[in-house]
Design a protein around this motif. Sequence first.
Motif, short mmCIF file in Angstrom:
data_model
loop_
_atom_site.label_atom_id
_atom_site.label_comp_id
_atom_site.label_asym_id
_atom_site.label_seq_id
_atom_site.Cartn_x
_atom_site.Cartn_y
_atom_site.Cartn_z
N ASN A 279 30.92 23.96 25.45
CA ASN A 279 30.88 24.49 26.81
C ASN A 279 31.57 25.85 26.87
O ASN A 279 32.51 26.12 26.13
CB ASN A 279 31.58 23.54 27.78
N SER A 280 31.09 26.66 27.80
CA SER A 280 31.75 27.92 28.13
C SER A 280 32.04 27.93 29.62
O SER A 280 31.25 27.38 30.41
CB SER A 280 30.87 29.11 27.75
N TYR A 281 33.13 28.56 30.02
CA TYR A 281 33.56 28.52 31.42
C TYR A 281 33.74 29.93 31.97
O TYR A 281 34.33 30.80 31.31
CB TYR A 281 34.88 27.75 31.55
N LEU A 282 33.21 30.14 33.17
CA LEU A 282 33.45 31.37 33.91
C LEU A 282 34.26 31.00 35.14
O LEU A 282 33.86 30.12 35.91
CB LEU A 282 32.13 32.02 34.34
N THR A 283 35.36 31.67 35.35
CA THR A 283 36.21 31.40 36.51
C THR A 283 36.34 32.67 37.34
O THR A 283 36.80 33.70 36.84
CB THR A 283 37.61 30.92 36.09
N VAL A 284 35.90 32.59 38.60
CA VAL A 284 35.99 33.72 39.51
C VAL A 284 37.09 33.43 40.52
O VAL A 284 37.10 32.36 41.15
CB VAL A 284 34.66 33.94 40.27
N THR A 285 38.03 34.35 40.66
CA THR A 285 39.12 34.21 41.62
C THR A 285 39.05 35.39 42.59
O THR A 285 39.00 36.55 42.15
CB THR A 285 40.49 34.21 40.91
N PHE A 286 39.03 35.09 43.90
CA PHE A 286 38.94 36.18 44.87
C PHE A 286 39.84 35.91 46.06
O PHE A 286 40.28 34.79 46.31
CB PHE A 286 37.50 36.43 45.30
N GLN A 287 40.12 36.99 46.79
CA GLN A 287 41.13 36.97 47.85
C GLN A 287 40.72 36.07 49.02
O GLN A 287 39.54 35.71 49.17
CB GLN A 287 41.35 38.39 48.37
N PRO A 288 41.68 35.72 49.89
CA PRO A 288 41.33 34.98 51.12
C PRO A 288 40.27 35.73 51.92
O PRO A 288 40.21 36.95 51.93
CB PRO A 288 42.66 34.92 51.87
N ILE A 289 39.42 34.96 52.58
CA ILE A 289 38.33 35.51 53.38
C ILE A 289 38.81 35.77 54.80
O ILE A 289 39.57 34.97 55.36
CB ILE A 289 37.13 34.54 53.39
N ALA A 290 38.38 36.89 55.36
CA ALA A 290 38.75 37.20 56.75
C ALA A 290 38.27 36.09 57.68
O ALA A 290 37.19 35.52 57.49
CB ALA A 290 38.16 38.54 57.16
N LYS A 291 39.07 35.79 58.71
CA LYS A 291 38.74 34.70 59.62
C LYS A 291 37.38 34.90 60.28
O LYS A 291 36.65 33.93 60.52
CB LYS A 291 39.83 34.59 60.70
N ASN A 292 37.03 36.14 60.57
CA ASN A 292 35.74 36.39 61.24
C ASN A 292 34.54 36.04 60.35
O ASN A 292 33.44 35.85 60.85
CB ASN A 292 35.65 37.86 61.66
N GLU A 353 44.03 32.11 47.71
CA GLU A 353 42.96 32.58 46.84
C GLU A 353 41.86 31.54 46.72
O GLU A 353 42.11 30.34 46.74
CB GLU A 353 43.51 32.91 45.45
N ASN A 354 40.64 32.01 46.60
CA ASN A 354 39.49 31.14 46.44
C ASN A 354 38.99 31.20 44.99
O ASN A 354 39.18 32.20 44.31
CB ASN A 354 38.37 31.58 47.38
N GLN A 355 38.33 30.12 44.56
CA GLN A 355 37.87 30.06 43.18
C GLN A 355 36.47 29.45 43.09
O GLN A 355 36.12 28.54 43.85
CB GLN A 355 38.82 29.24 42.30
N VAL A 356 35.72 29.96 42.13
CA VAL A 356 34.43 29.39 41.73
C VAL A 356 34.49 29.18 40.22
O VAL A 356 34.91 30.07 39.49
CB VAL A 356 33.25 30.32 42.08
N GLU A 357 34.10 28.00 39.76
CA GLU A 357 34.08 27.71 38.33
C GLU A 357 32.65 27.41 37.90
O GLU A 357 31.99 26.54 38.47
CB GLU A 357 34.99 26.54 37.98
N ILE A 358 32.18 28.12 36.90
CA ILE A 358 30.82 27.97 36.39
C ILE A 358 30.90 27.50 34.94
O ILE A 358 31.59 28.11 34.12
CB ILE A 358 30.06 29.31 36.46
N THR A 359 30.22 26.41 34.64
CA THR A 359 30.19 25.86 33.29
C THR A 359 28.81 26.10 32.69
O THR A 359 27.79 25.79 33.32
CB THR A 359 30.50 24.35 33.29
N ILE A 360 28.76 26.66 31.49
CA ILE A 360 27.51 26.89 30.79
C ILE A 360 27.47 25.96 29.58
O ILE A 360 28.34 26.03 28.71
CB ILE A 360 27.38 28.36 30.33
N LEU A 361 26.48 25.09 29.56
CA LEU A 361 26.34 24.14 28.46
C LEU A 361 25.31 24.68 27.48
O LEU A 361 24.10 24.59 27.71
CB LEU A 361 25.91 22.77 28.96
N ALA A 362 25.79 25.28 26.41
CA ALA A 362 24.91 25.84 25.38
C ALA A 362 25.76 26.23 24.19
O ALA A 362 26.97 26.43 24.31
CB ALA A 362 24.15 27.05 25.91
N ASP A 363 25.13 26.32 23.04
CA ASP A 363 25.81 26.74 21.84
C ASP A 363 26.34 28.16 22.03
O ASP A 363 25.59 29.04 22.46
CB ASP A 363 24.83 26.70 20.66
#
Length: 612
Positions: A279-292, A353-363
């Motif tokens: 497996n390979s992992y991509l982790t995206v971390t980004f700032q808090p989102i504006a309330k609007n 902070e907000n996060q998205v984790e993407i897993t890629i299943l491949a050699d």
Amino acid sequence: METWIQHLIILLTCFVSSEGVVFRMEAEKYAARRFHNHRENASGEKAVNFNKGQKLNFYFCLRDNAEVSVNQVVYSNDGGSDTFEVNLDGKLVLGNLKTPEQSNGGKHWNEFLYSGQVGPNMTLESGRHTITLDFKETDRHGLDVDFIEIEVNDKKLNREIFECAVYCIPEIKYDNGPIRDDMPSAIAERIVVPVNCPTDDNILIPVYHEDIKHFLITATLPKYRSFENHYTGKESFCSDDNSGILWSFSNLKIPWDKQTDSWSGFTTLKYQASNVSKNSYLTVTFQPIAKNDLAIDNTLKISFNEPKADIYVEMKYKKSDGSWSTPEGQYITPQNMDYLVSIPRNTWSDTQENQVEITILADPETLTGLDLDLLLYRRKEKRRREEVLFNDMNTRVAATNIYVGDETDNEKMVVKSGNIKGNVSNVSFISVYQKSQWSDSQHEILRIHQNGKLQLLPLPAHGFQGKMPFGTSVFLGANDPTKMPPKAPIDQITIIPEPLEMFLTYKDGSKATLLVKTDLDQTNVLVKDVQITRDPIQFPFATISSMWQFDGNADIDHVSTNGNVERHVMNGWKELYGTHFSFFRKCISNHNTLSPDVQLKLVNEEDLYLHL
């Protein structure tokens, strides 16, 4: 020992060879879990153990008659010699294989053997088939099977159809009648256009005629029978407005250490390959989102550039309460290189902070050097203002203005009707709703847009619940085929409710009259008294607009014309001549499953009375 490039983690791999498409079928997908063994050098690190008297069935489907061969059976053994038979559909014996007698304290279980082609090339009919491994003699330890490879000489065959997840019916045809000599033929051309969104129309078929006067457009339910109604509108995924982008990473090349996006400047993306799995992992971390912005739906788009093999991608995101969403995934294939995920409003946090984790299943070797893009954007909020022009409980006609915020698009039309006082301006499209015999509710059967785009639906079948999806559309009016998307701007429409007629005046001075009729199984629009002010040789009188990603994910996969000349929409033709064209599907689609088949038929003066 084989290299990792031969052992992909995915359950089924396909690639195009010089002759056809080769599909890898993993044994563990077709056998009960209790027979699975962990083998480090096996594809997916799993193999399946079998003993005398047992059988392993691999099921696959063909969309059309095709030449098929079993290229490889991959297996291992540590102990006495074993024999097994390979047969097709329980009838034709393709060959018998015998494992070598070898023992090395269990180490040979991880040394996989390749059989080479088993049996001859075979021409098989469309439909479902079975390759069976029948284990005749084994020692008490049996043998392990990793996978088999099957090659099919059909480059339009994709994994979904091969796995029998999509079913195609070759017998579906449209009788367009014989070739006619009493009127000049029209010319239909095929144009394939690049698109940014997989639900966008990527097939345009402009239709030309030297002196068009009348033609009939008919929408019917697909000829295949399905009770499913998969439907995803473009608005659910796609955005053409950069102002909604939250963060964006472009032209990423695997691997990398850490990236900061150039859009927001604050979002980071990390890549990490697992040390214990493939497996390979991509982790995206980004700032808090504006309330609007919290109450706006988002879309995450992952695009791969020409992957070397099928890749399984899985995504999850951290919610505002700190919990993680349920992972959801999709195969990335050479036919489908984009993954779009709809993220509901009020998901993100405005304080952490907000996060998205993407897993890629491949050699990892398959991924090395692969390019990909990541994009998260807000879906543009479109608002509608509707005004009912006519309603007698059986038929309702409404004019709709689409706008964003307080701004109104410049391209609008005026609608006139004898049933209302004055005119309705700033109209984006007109909708017609019809009541069926078996329902008290009214169903939308027609939508005509200011840009000339006509969308049709037949009445839903008895007992149908839900919304019928539009699919293939027709742009009415002379439009420039060199400009995308097509556009034949309408200046004004005058509506007569009974019988339902629409008198169209275009901005270039062209005119046409639409007569709308519905039957139990179809909706017909007769386009008559056509007057075109532009050169009919250079500008088509109508343009079919549709979508094809692959068979089983399309609004159209075949085209036919007079004399039952039939073509796949993507292959074997650039121009078709005729007076009656059909645009339809043979493969049950996971996209807009119940969107209609569409026909376009030229009508001469002598036959016009038949359609009035």
